[in-house]
Design an enzyme around this catalytic site. Structure first.
Site, PDB file in Angstrom:
ATOM      1  N   GLU A 148       0.765  -1.360   0.049  1.00  0.00           N
ATOM      2  CA  GLU A 148      -0.247   0.151   0.215  1.00  0.00           C
ATOM      3  C   GLU A 148       0.915   1.498   0.027  1.00  0.00           C
ATOM      4  O   GLU A 148      -0.091   2.397   0.498  1.00  0.00           O
ATOM      5  CB  GLU A 148      -1.059  -0.120   1.336  1.00  0.00           C
ATOM      6  CG  GLU A 148      -2.171  -0.581   1.307  1.00  0.00           C
ATOM      7  CD  GLU A 148      -3.178  -1.034   1.854  1.00  0.00           C
ATOM      8  OE1 GLU A 148      -3.288  -0.427   3.355  1.00  0.00           O
ATOM      9  OE2 GLU A 148      -4.432  -1.657   1.471  1.00  0.00           O
TER      10      GLU A 148
ATOM     11  N   GLU B 272      -6.725  -7.250  -0.817  1.00  0.00           N
ATOM     12  CA  GLU B 272      -7.368  -7.396   1.113  1.00  0.00           C
ATOM     13  C   GLU B 272      -8.300  -7.144   0.492  1.00  0.00           C
ATOM     14  O   GLU B 272      -9.057  -6.745  -0.451  1.00  0.00           O
ATOM     15  CB  GLU B 272      -6.447  -6.004   1.191  1.00  0.00           C
ATOM     16  CG  GLU B 272      -4.927  -6.792   1.944  1.00  0.00           C
ATOM     17  CD  GLU B 272      -4.104  -5.588   2.983  1.00  0.00           C
ATOM     18  OE1 GLU B 272      -4.886  -4.993   3.620  1.00  0.00           O
ATOM     19  OE2 GLU B 272      -3.323  -5.791   2.730  1.00  0.00           O
TER      20      GLU B 272
HETATM   21  C1  GAL Z   1      -4.509  -2.314   4.941  1.00  0.00           C
HETATM   22  C2  GAL Z   1      -3.332  -3.237   5.218  1.00  0.00           C
HETATM   23  C3  GAL Z   1      -3.435  -3.922   6.659  1.00  0.00           C
HETATM   24  C4  GAL Z   1      -4.818  -4.087   7.310  1.00  0.00           C
HETATM   25  C5  GAL Z   1      -5.434  -3.606   6.928  1.00  0.00           C
HETATM   26  C6  GAL Z   1      -7.183  -3.627   7.542  1.00  0.00           C
HETATM   27  O1  GAL Z   1      -4.847  -1.289   4.172  1.00  0.00           O
HETATM   28  O2  GAL Z   1      -2.567  -3.549   3.856  1.00  0.00           O
HETATM   29  O3  GAL Z   1      -2.084  -4.514   6.737  1.00  0.00           O
HETATM   30  O4  GAL Z   1      -3.772  -2.820   8.006  1.00  0.00           O
HETATM   31  O5  GAL Z   1      -5.902  -2.519   5.831  1.00  0.00           O
HETATM   32  O6  GAL Z   1      -8.231  -3.804   7.472  1.00  0.00           O
END
Ligand code: GAL
Length: 734
Positions: A392, A453
């Site tokens: 990210e 994710e």
């Molecule tokens: C994302 C990040 C993860 C975790 C996640 C929580 O932005 O890459 O490490 O923090 O959010 O939803």
């Protein structure tokens, strides 16, 4: 001969930065893997592990050098290690997630005692990835992975890369790329050969011819051997067949006594390719359903021994029914990855980092991490994608072009990705790996498009939340997986995340836990875990789990409508008390693409009063009853249960297993609002790790049991008011 010896026992540990002349009384004996501090499972601050500690090891040479070089190999130390051997200090190693080694030959005392010291800085140093800004996970501290001593001859191998080519052709090719070093000041000659056998049947047994090498002084040479294989057994998700490779180096090819080194390992023959319309394993389109995994555990931080690491892979594949895991956000334990190779769980592995890109020196460390990760893991069939960006982070074309090129040079056989959260990002890699927090799946701009994710912080959910929230959490996962499976331009989705995890104050629910897991921090399932489990093909395992505490007043407005059940049965029969409600089918209308959509049963027609009885569900496959679950309408504590994941541990001072305890109803279902205190007693040669007594959270929790160096029987007894005690016994084996 090359010899590799474990070097994990007999360390001394002091939680302070002490000089070499500090007395031994400042130290306690420890075995690796080791955490610099044991924590409660939540409510602690990262500053508690941010200190410099001192590890010491006094040792005699386990074998004479006999002209060999001696290296010490650290698999991982969090986060900056300064290693001193008999007064000689090496340059600080920065970075906690990749292995590093030192040649200690010149400093060894061949006859006397040697002193090895590691001053380990576990603070969150801004000069080392992932730090520099905020980070949503804890790195913890300690010599948290294993250490080895490695003896090598002046001529030795420094790298063995095994790749496969033309896997789907009639005669695939196995390629051995071997690098040799000559540390001597004279030219040396040697011969080498490679071989591989199929580990199950030994039916396949290929040998190369012996090749003579001449290696100039103080130099390295590379050599490639290609062997074609007829009818290999491919590594697949259902049958992950591994071949054993061997590389042998001799002074003289014709003299089998003249071995310089003999190394072996495993690899798999498989073709993995992300195409615009999907991920293909051995030419077969394989929709990817997965979860992210952090390597941290309650109490012990990241210092989990092999057994716990391997078990996480088993949980993700067998309990959660996933076919891919992302090692968010760093290279993880070799034990975890070994198990992924063995059981057929695909892996997307990435470099350490989180949103922040540091200065040139920091970027050099990130590049070093990339090289170390790929060199360590490129023989693994499970790994199908390298993550070459900082998770990210914003675009930085110069840096990321370099990282991408580096990855391709080191491993021309695998594609690259780099995780970002905005679609306008420049696509420099092969796969667009995208964190999609839109609560749906956005229409891809770049393909192949892999969702890396979703969910996570959009819907944190605790095991003891009201059931409506737990159901919603599970259905959000179901919705997104269903949606991605229906899109030809999306190759898969890896949800955030498998397990709850400890975090910094900028994140989480206030007790320093991100409740983002489909399972809790102890790896105990929430309803969302049942959703994933229910996608397993029923031939492998039948799953039937109702997503309810089965009470009349937990939900807003009361009642249990709709009743949600996660199952891979094709039909279920529901009975409440004595009343048969009927047979029901999965909700294919709302979830047309899932292999096994949830069952959502409306119109239960229950009123307060005599209608409320026990819930009985029977699952059917092709008309045959194959599973059942009952939930008690009384909701009263019936028993305290205590279960160990294993019956036996190695008495090696490091081995651990999980002990799960619950308060359950008369059918064995956990009672999620039971917060009684449970107290533990232990008898025998092992230690309990965790809070004792433990005030239950959501009617359940876990401790860990850690072996000592002593064989025997260990019995753990758990007690809580108003219920009989629960006991479990395990054997510690030397
Ligand atoms: C994302 C990040 C993860 C975790 C996640 C929580 O932005 O890459 O490490 O923090 O959010 O939803």
């Amino acid at each position: 001969m090359r010899t590799v010896l474990p070097f994990n026992d007999g360390w001394l540990y002091c939680p302070e930065d002490v000089p070499d002349d500090a007395g031994r009384e400042n130290f306690e004996p420890v075995t690796l893997p080791h955490t610099n501090k044991i924590f409660p499972h939540h409510n602690f601050d990262n500053r508690e592990y941010e200190f410099v500690s001192t590890y010491r090891k006094y040792f005699k040479l386990p074998e004479p050098l006999n002209g060999r070089h001696l290296y010490i190999d650290f698999e991982g130390a969090m986060i900056a290690a300064t290693v001193t051997i008999n007064g000689h200090t090496f340059e600080e190693h920065r970075g906690g997630f990749v292995p590093f080694s030192y040649d200690i030959t010149a400093y060894m005392r061949e006859d006397g005692e040697n002193l090895l010291t590691v001053h380990l800085d576990s603070s969150e140093r801004k000069d080392i990835p992932p730090y520099g800004y905020v980070v949503d996970y804890l790195t913890f501290g300690g010599l948290y992975r294993e250490v080895q001593l490695r003896y090598v001859e002046p001529v030795h191998t420094t790298d063995i890369f095994i790749a496969t080519k033309n896997v789907l052709a009639e005669s695939p090719i196995v390629v051995f790329d071997v690098q040799f070093a000559n540390d001597d000041s004279q030219t040396r000659t040697c011969s080498f050969s490679s071989r591989f056998v199929d580990t199950d049947t030994s039916l396949v047994d290929y040998h190369s011819d012996w090749t003579d090498l001449t290696i100039p002084p103080k130099s390295r040479v590379n050599h490639r051997i290609e062997m074609s294989v007829s009818d290999p057994i491919l590594w697949t998700l259902d049958a992950p067949v591994l071949y054993q490779w061997e590389v042998e180096l001799r002074h003289d090819a014709s003299d089998s006594q003249s071995i310089i080194e003999s190394q072996c390992g495993v690899f798999g023959i498989r073709e993995a390719e992300f195409r615009k319309d999907g991920f293909y394993l051995n030419g077969e389109k394989t929709p990817l359903i997965g979860l992210n995994r952090h390597q941290t555990y309650p109490y012990i931080g990241a210092a989990a021994p092999a057994r716990l690491q391997r078990r996480d892979a088993d949980i993700i594949k067998y309990e959660l029914g996933c076919n891919i895991v992302r090692t968010s956000h760093y290279p993880q334990s070799r034990h975890f990855l070994d198990r992924c190779d063995e059981i057929g769980l695909l892996v997307f592995e990435e470099i350490p980092g989180w949103q922040h890109i540091g200065d040139a020196a920091w970027q050099a460390l990130a590049a070093r991490d990339l090289v170390a990760m790929i060199k360590r893991d490129r023989n693994r069939p499970s790994i199908v994608l390298w993550g070459v960006r900082i998770n990210e982070s914003l675009d930085d074309d110069g840096f990321y072009e370099e990282m991408n090129t580096l990855a391709h040079e080191l491993d021309p056989t695998r594609q690259t990705g780099g995780v970002r959260y905005f679609q306008e990002s420049r696509m420099l890699e092969d796969v667009f790996t995208f964190n999609d927090f839109s609560n749906t799946i956005v229409e891809p701009i770049h393909t192949p498009h892999l969702v890396t994710e979703f969910n996570g912080h959009m819907f944190p959910t605790k095991s003891w939340d009201q059931e409506e929230r737990l159901i919603e959490h599970a259905l959000r996962h179901a919705h997104i997986q269903d949606k991605q499976l229906g899109m030809d331009n999306v190759v898969g989705a890896i949800g955030w995340c498998a397990f709850d995890y400890n975090t910094h104050k900028e994140f989480g629910s206030g007790d320093r836990i991100c409740y983002h897991g489909v399972s809790d921090i102890f790896r105990i399932p929430k309803y969302a875990a049942y959703f994933y489990a229910s996608q397993t093909p029923p031939e492998q395992r039948v799953v039937l789990q109702a997503a309810t505490v089965w009470s009349m007043g937990d939900r807003s407005g009361g009642g249990n409508d709709p009743l949600v059940i996660f199952s891979n049965c094709d039909e279920i029969e529901v009975t409440i008390g004595e009343t048969l409600l009927g047979r029901f089918q999965p909700n294919r209308e709302t979830y047309p693409h899932l292999p096994h959509p949830p069952f959502q049963i409306r119109g239960l027609g229950m009123r307060w009063g005599e209608d409320f009885g026990d819930l009985h569900i029977v699952g059917y496959l092709n008309g045959e009853a194959v599973a059942q679950q009952s939930i008690d309408a009384e909701g009263l504590p019936h028993a305290l249960t205590l279960e160990a994941d294993d019956n036996e541990l190695f008495a090696d001072g490091a081995d651990m297993t999980r002990l799960v305890f619950k308060i359950v109803d008369k059918y064995g279902n956990r009672l999620p609002y039971t917060n009684q205190v449970v107290t533990f007693e232990i008898d025998g040669p092992a230690d309990l790790i965790g809070e004792n007594p433990f005030a239950l959270m959501g009617g359940q929790a876990a401790l860990y049991l850690k072996a000592r160096h002593e064989a025997g029987i260990v019995t753990i007894r758990a007690t809580t008011p108003r219920l009989p005690a629960a006991t479990v016994s395990l054997t510690m084996r030397l």
